[in-house]
Scaffold this motif. Structure first.
Motif, PDB file in Angstrom:
ATOM      1  N   THR A 140      65.715   5.023  12.383  1.00  0.00           N
ATOM      2  CA  THR A 140      64.945   6.241  12.662  1.00  0.00           C
ATOM      3  C   THR A 140      63.685   6.289  11.805  1.00  0.00           C
ATOM      4  OG1 THR A 140      65.638   7.865  10.968  1.00  0.00           O
ATOM      5  CG2 THR A 140      67.210   7.386  12.720  1.00  0.00           C
ATOM      6  N   TYR A 142      59.839   9.146  11.617  1.00  0.00           N
ATOM      7  CA  TYR A 142      59.201  10.330  12.194  1.00  0.00           C
ATOM      8  C   TYR A 142      57.691  10.335  12.036  1.00  0.00           C
ATOM      9  CZ  TYR A 142      58.678  11.950   7.403  1.00  0.00           C
ATOM     10  OH  TYR A 142      58.314  12.049   6.082  1.00  0.00           O
ATOM     11  N   ASN A 165      59.553   9.976  16.497  1.00  0.00           N
ATOM     12  CA  ASN A 165      58.863  11.200  16.900  1.00  0.00           C
ATOM     13  C   ASN A 165      58.073  10.970  18.188  1.00  0.00           C
ATOM     14  OD1 ASN A 165      57.186   9.496  15.209  1.00  0.00           O
ATOM     15  ND2 ASN A 165      55.662  11.130  15.158  1.00  0.00           N
ATOM     16  N   ASN A 191      62.670  12.563  18.361  1.00  0.00           N
ATOM     17  CA  ASN A 191      62.751  13.664  17.405  1.00  0.00           C
ATOM     18  C   ASN A 191      61.403  14.393  17.313  1.00  0.00           C
ATOM     19  OD1 ASN A 191      61.113  12.231  15.481  1.00  0.00           O
ATOM     20  ND2 ASN A 191      62.927  11.323  14.522  1.00  0.00           N
ATOM     21  N   ARG A 192      61.373  15.508  16.618  1.00  0.00           N
ATOM     22  CA  ARG A 192      60.187  16.356  16.496  1.00  0.00           C
ATOM     23  C   ARG A 192      59.589  16.684  17.867  1.00  0.00           C
ATOM     24  NH1 ARG A 192      57.633  16.826  11.628  1.00  0.00           N
ATOM     25  NH2 ARG A 192      55.591  16.804  12.655  1.00  0.00           N
TER      26      ARG A 192
END
Length: 274
Positions: A140, A142, A165, A191-192
């Motif tokens: 992961t 971001y 992200n 994500n985000r």
């Protein structure tokens, strides 16, 4: 809800999941836990399955585990957490703690959080997957500054999942990272999805375009989420919320028509012009 296949297995996941950063870090607060139990009840009843957490998120893993156990939904959920430490032994201890806290039995997906000590943890993750202690493994991040390293790691072909992200406010990953993941058969968790609320601030007080109704879009949250999950590389998006009504709204982003490439371009242009 629309589902997407995990390329490594063909198992299908609903396209809207839930992230637990900040929102689930409530410790033992009874009122906050009661609200979050309703969030999870709404999520599960609406077809959501992917719940993503991390030891970095304070008490979130334990809160998720306690509430899911109370609702009796731990087993059918797709539980995802992360290694967020340095060193093999600390990584092993951290993974075991995450499984226990989330009442997962075995974790569906274990990820190296923000690539922290990724070269150490990847062999451990591969061992645990081979031993069936976790079902899938991933990495992961971001932020776009690490995309070259993400690309390098994906090319090693060791991972089932990438969490990165991706939103109308942070769309850089669609240039190289998402196409590479799709080419290599790596599932993508976005994500985000609201860029930490920046997308809502951009559209505050502004009506949806009339043509959004053609896509079954009734809120800006649905507008943002449908744009994300309609990308062919994206398996699931994980918006976070502590409010059941927002959870219900988010889930609708996974139902009904999804935009095609031309409609996605129109959505992006409309947002950029606001």
């Amino acid at each position: 809800m629309h589902t997407r296949a995990i390329p490594a297995s063909g198992e299908r996941l609903p396209v809207i999941g839930v992230g637990t950063w900040q929102t689930f870090d409530v410790g033992g607060d009874p009122a906050a836990r009661a609200a979050l139990q309703e969030v999870l009840r709404t999520f599960f009843a609406g077809g959501g399955r992917v719940v993503d957490s991390s030891p970095m998120y304070g008490s979130s893993e334990s809160v998720v585990g306690d509430l899911c156990q109370g609702l009796g939904i731990c087993e059918p959920l797709f539980m995802a957490s992360k290694i967020y430490t340095r060193g093999r032994e600390e990584g092993l201890r951290g993974m075991q703690r995450s499984i226990e806290r989330m009442r997962a039995g075995r974790m569906d997906l274990m990820q190296v959080h923000n690539l922290l000590d990724v070269e150490t943890h990847t062999p451990t993750l591969r061992e645990w997957k081979a031993a069936k202690r976790v079902r899938y493994i991933g990495i992961t991040h971001y932020t776009s500054s690490v995309y070259p390293e993400v690309e390098r790691l994906l090319k090693t072909k060791q991972y089932d999942f990438l969490q990165i992200n991706y939103s109308l406010g942070e769309a850089e990953s669609e240039k190289r990272v998402l196409p590479l993941a799709q080419e290599l058969g790596v599932a993508v968790i976005a994500n985000r999805p609201f860029a930490e609320g920046a997308l809502f601030r951009q559209v505050r007080g502004k009506p949806l375009p009339a043509w959004a109704a053609e896509l079954g879009i009734a809120s800006w949250a649905q507008f943002f989420l449908k744009w994300i999950v309609s990308h062919p590389a994206v398996t699931c998006a994980i918006p976070g919320t502590g409010k059941p009504e927002h959870m219900a709204d988010n889930l609708q982003g996974g139902f009904g028509p999804l935009p095609d490439a031309a409609q996605r371009a129109r959505m992006a242009q409309h947002y950029a012009a606001l």
